[in-house]
Design a protein around this motif. Structure first.
Motif, short mmCIF file in Angstrom:
data_model
loop_
_atom_site.label_atom_id
_atom_site.label_comp_id
_atom_site.label_asym_id
_atom_site.label_seq_id
_atom_site.Cartn_x
_atom_site.Cartn_y
_atom_site.Cartn_z
N ARG A 34 -7.86 -1.44 -8.88
CA ARG A 34 -8.55 -2.55 -9.26
C ARG A 34 -9.32 -3.47 -7.72
NH1 ARG A 34 -8.55 -4.15 -14.44
NH2 ARG A 34 -9.13 -6.36 -13.84
N LYS A 35 -9.03 -2.83 -6.66
CA LYS A 35 -9.32 -3.57 -5.11
C LYS A 35 -9.88 -2.64 -4.12
CE LYS A 35 -6.07 -5.44 -1.97
NZ LYS A 35 -6.51 -4.40 -1.08
N GLY A 36 -11.00 -3.02 -3.92
CA GLY A 36 -11.55 -2.50 -2.22
C GLY A 36 -10.59 -1.95 -1.18
N GLY A 37 -11.25 -1.25 -0.70
CA GLY A 37 -10.64 -1.15 0.70
C GLY A 37 -9.09 -0.45 0.39
N VAL A 38 -8.97 0.39 -1.09
CA VAL A 38 -7.75 0.72 -0.38
C VAL A 38 -7.46 2.22 -0.04
CG1 VAL A 38 -5.84 -1.09 -2.16
CG2 VAL A 38 -7.41 0.67 -2.84
N GLY A 39 -8.79 2.58 -0.04
CA GLY A 39 -8.69 4.52 0.36
C GLY A 39 -9.23 5.12 -1.14
N LYS A 40 -9.92 4.23 -1.69
CA LYS A 40 -10.83 5.27 -3.00
C LYS A 40 -11.41 6.48 -2.72
CE LYS A 40 -11.96 1.71 -5.48
NZ LYS A 40 -11.36 0.93 -4.87
N THR A 41 -12.76 5.95 -1.36
CA THR A 41 -13.59 6.57 -1.36
C THR A 41 -12.96 8.09 -0.52
OG1 THR A 41 -15.28 5.25 -1.51
CG2 THR A 41 -15.66 7.09 -0.04
N GLN A 202 -6.65 10.82 -24.25
CA GLN A 202 -6.20 11.83 -23.38
C GLN A 202 -6.00 11.27 -22.65
OE1 GLN A 202 -9.10 14.79 -24.58
NE2 GLN A 202 -10.03 14.67 -22.43
N ILE A 203 -6.21 10.39 -22.03
CA ILE A 203 -6.43 9.84 -20.33
C ILE A 203 -5.16 9.87 -20.05
CG2 ILE A 203 -6.42 7.85 -21.51
CD1 ILE A 203 -8.81 7.52 -18.81
N ASP A 204 -4.62 9.95 -19.25
CA ASP A 204 -3.12 10.12 -18.30
C ASP A 204 -3.20 9.54 -17.02
OD1 ASP A 204 -0.98 10.93 -18.33
OD2 ASP A 204 -1.22 12.84 -18.11
N VAL A 205 -1.99 9.52 -16.10
CA VAL A 205 -2.62 9.08 -15.05
C VAL A 205 -1.59 10.11 -13.75
CG1 VAL A 205 -1.55 6.95 -13.03
CG2 VAL A 205 -1.66 6.69 -15.16
N LEU A 206 -2.53 10.65 -12.99
CA LEU A 206 -2.09 11.60 -12.50
C LEU A 206 -1.00 11.26 -11.59
CD1 LEU A 206 -4.57 14.16 -10.49
CD2 LEU A 206 -2.65 13.99 -10.00
N GLY A 207 -1.58 10.00 -10.93
CA GLY A 207 -0.02 9.33 -9.73
C GLY A 207 -0.34 8.36 -9.37
N VAL A 208 0.44 8.01 -8.80
CA VAL A 208 -0.30 6.38 -7.45
C VAL A 208 0.32 7.38 -6.34
CG1 VAL A 208 -0.10 4.27 -6.89
CG2 VAL A 208 0.79 5.13 -8.79
N LEU A 209 -1.39 7.29 -5.50
CA LEU A 209 -0.56 7.92 -4.05
C LEU A 209 -0.31 6.38 -2.86
CD1 LEU A 209 -1.00 10.02 -2.47
CD2 LEU A 209 -3.83 9.33 -2.36
N LEU A 210 -0.06 6.77 -2.34
CA LEU A 210 -0.11 5.03 -1.63
C LEU A 210 -0.73 6.26 -0.42
CD1 LEU A 210 3.85 4.01 -0.61
CD2 LEU A 210 1.51 2.74 -1.80
N THR A 211 -1.44 5.07 0.12
CA THR A 211 -1.86 5.42 1.48
C THR A 211 -2.18 3.84 2.44
OG1 THR A 211 -4.18 3.70 0.45
CG2 THR A 211 -4.37 6.26 -0.01
N ARG A 212 -2.50 4.30 3.70
CA ARG A 212 -2.92 3.59 4.96
C ARG A 212 -1.36 3.05 5.01
NH1 ARG A 212 -8.34 1.30 5.44
NH2 ARG A 212 -6.69 -0.41 6.82
N VAL A 213 -1.01 4.52 5.00
CA VAL A 213 0.83 3.63 5.16
C VAL A 213 1.14 3.18 6.48
CG1 VAL A 213 3.17 3.91 4.86
CG2 VAL A 213 1.53 4.97 3.32
N ASP A 214 1.19 2.19 6.90
CA ASP A 214 1.42 1.88 8.50
C ASP A 214 2.84 2.04 8.46
OD1 ASP A 214 2.52 1.16 11.04
OD2 ASP A 214 1.33 -1.02 10.50
#
Ligand SMILES: Nc1ncnc2c1ncn2[C@@H]1O[C@H](COP(=O)(O)OP(=O)(O)O)[C@@H](O)[C@H]1O
Ligand SMILES: [Mg+2]
Length: 281
Positions: A34-41, A202-214
């Motif tokens: 629910r936020k832009g710029g977090v690395g979805k694309t 049937q939806i499930d969470v595959l996981g939370v992926l930490l991105t852009r980690v400095d």
């Protein structure tokens, strides 16, 4: 009493099968936050590419974000062909997502091309009966031709994102280590819970992926990781994506990270993510 819809009338509204049914049954993974710029694309593109390149999976990458960044991110590798996804979503005569896709220079990777009308489709979908399930319907035959379908969702919770979540088996949630992104994860998990109880059980969470980690910001990273672990426990994926300028440069160049710089840290980390995901496909 005779049911007219079940006997004759139904034939008038059912269109013939356009495509033969394939012998696969794709796992559909929505990449959402629910936020832009977090690395979805960045995640959608490079995960899709790694699954195709290194795991031999037949992969379809669907761009549900009207910003069209997927096709831009692969502009040097996408081939001609395909049509707008918006036309498929607006059609009620049996078109499939297969009608929209184009191939790429990456073996086994297909994608939906740039589509300037997707923003308008968002509003149009609101007038449709069963508006949340249009994409799912349009993937019925399409999914039998792929092993994995990755859906890059827009950051807002509109009709397009809802369609992504209702079509998905699993949601991958990229999150950068910032308090705002963490709030976004909370909001999205609330949404997924509601979708699970009302629309797509049937939806499930595959996981939370930490991105852009400095790597230099250890205190903040640790605090955020602790917070995610406290809230979501096992959902935090074991691979983390660090800040890596090659990922941004590759996107600007219109190439996936493996074509642009396969030795970069970003390439290695997204390949590790693909290993984790392929292992449970
Ligand atoms: N791990 C990373 N390291 C450096 N830059 C990144 C990384 N991930 C994404 N970016 C850059 O950050 C910007 C936003 O990423 P993007 O994947 O487009 O986010 P979203 O789709 O969530 O809006 C883009 O310019 C992208 O190239
Ligand atoms: Mg994006």
């Amino acid at each position: 009493m005779r049911n007219l819809l079940k006997v004759g009338l139904r034939r008038l509204v059912t269109s013939p099968e356009r495509y033969p049914v394939g012998d696969r049954n794709a796992r559909i993974v929505a990449v959402a936050a629910r936020k832009g710029g977090v690395g979805k694309t960045t995640t959608s593109v490079n995960l899709a590419s790694a699954l195709a390149r290194y795991h031999g999976k037949r992969v379809l990458l669907i761009d549900l974000d009207p910003q069209g960044h997927v096709a831009t991110a692969l502009s040097k590798q996408v081939r001609r062909g395909g049509g707008p996804l918006s036309a498929v979503l607006e059609d009620d005569k049996g078109m499939e997502v297969l009608d929209a896709i184009t191939t790429s220079d990456i073996e086994n990777l297909d994608l939906t091309p740039l589509d300037d009308n997707l923003g308008m489709t968002e509003d149009l979908l609101g007038t449709r009966i069963g508006k949340e399930f249009i994409l799912r319907d349009k993937l019925k035959v399409t999914r039998s031709h792929y092993d994995v379908i990755i859906v890059d969702c827009p950051p807002n919770l509109g009709n397009l994102t809802l369609n992504g979540l209702c079509a998905a088996d699993q949601v991958l949630i990229p999150c950068d280590p910032s308090p705002l992104a963490l709030k976004g994860v909370d909001a999205l998990v609330d949404t997924i819970t509601q979708v699970a109880s009302r629309l797509n059980p049937q939806i499930d969470v595959l996981g939370v992926l930490l991105t852009r980690v400095d790597g230099r910001n250890i205190t903040l990273n640790d605090a955020i990781v602790r917070e995610i672990e406290r809230s979501y426990g096992a959902a935090l994926l074991p691979v983390r994506i660090g800040i890596n300028s090659s990922l941004a440069k590759a996107q600007l160049e219109g190439r996936d990270i493996y074509d642009f710089d396969s030795d970069s840290r970003g390439a290695r980390q997204y390949r590790e993510l693909s290993d984790v995901i392929a292992a449970e496909l």
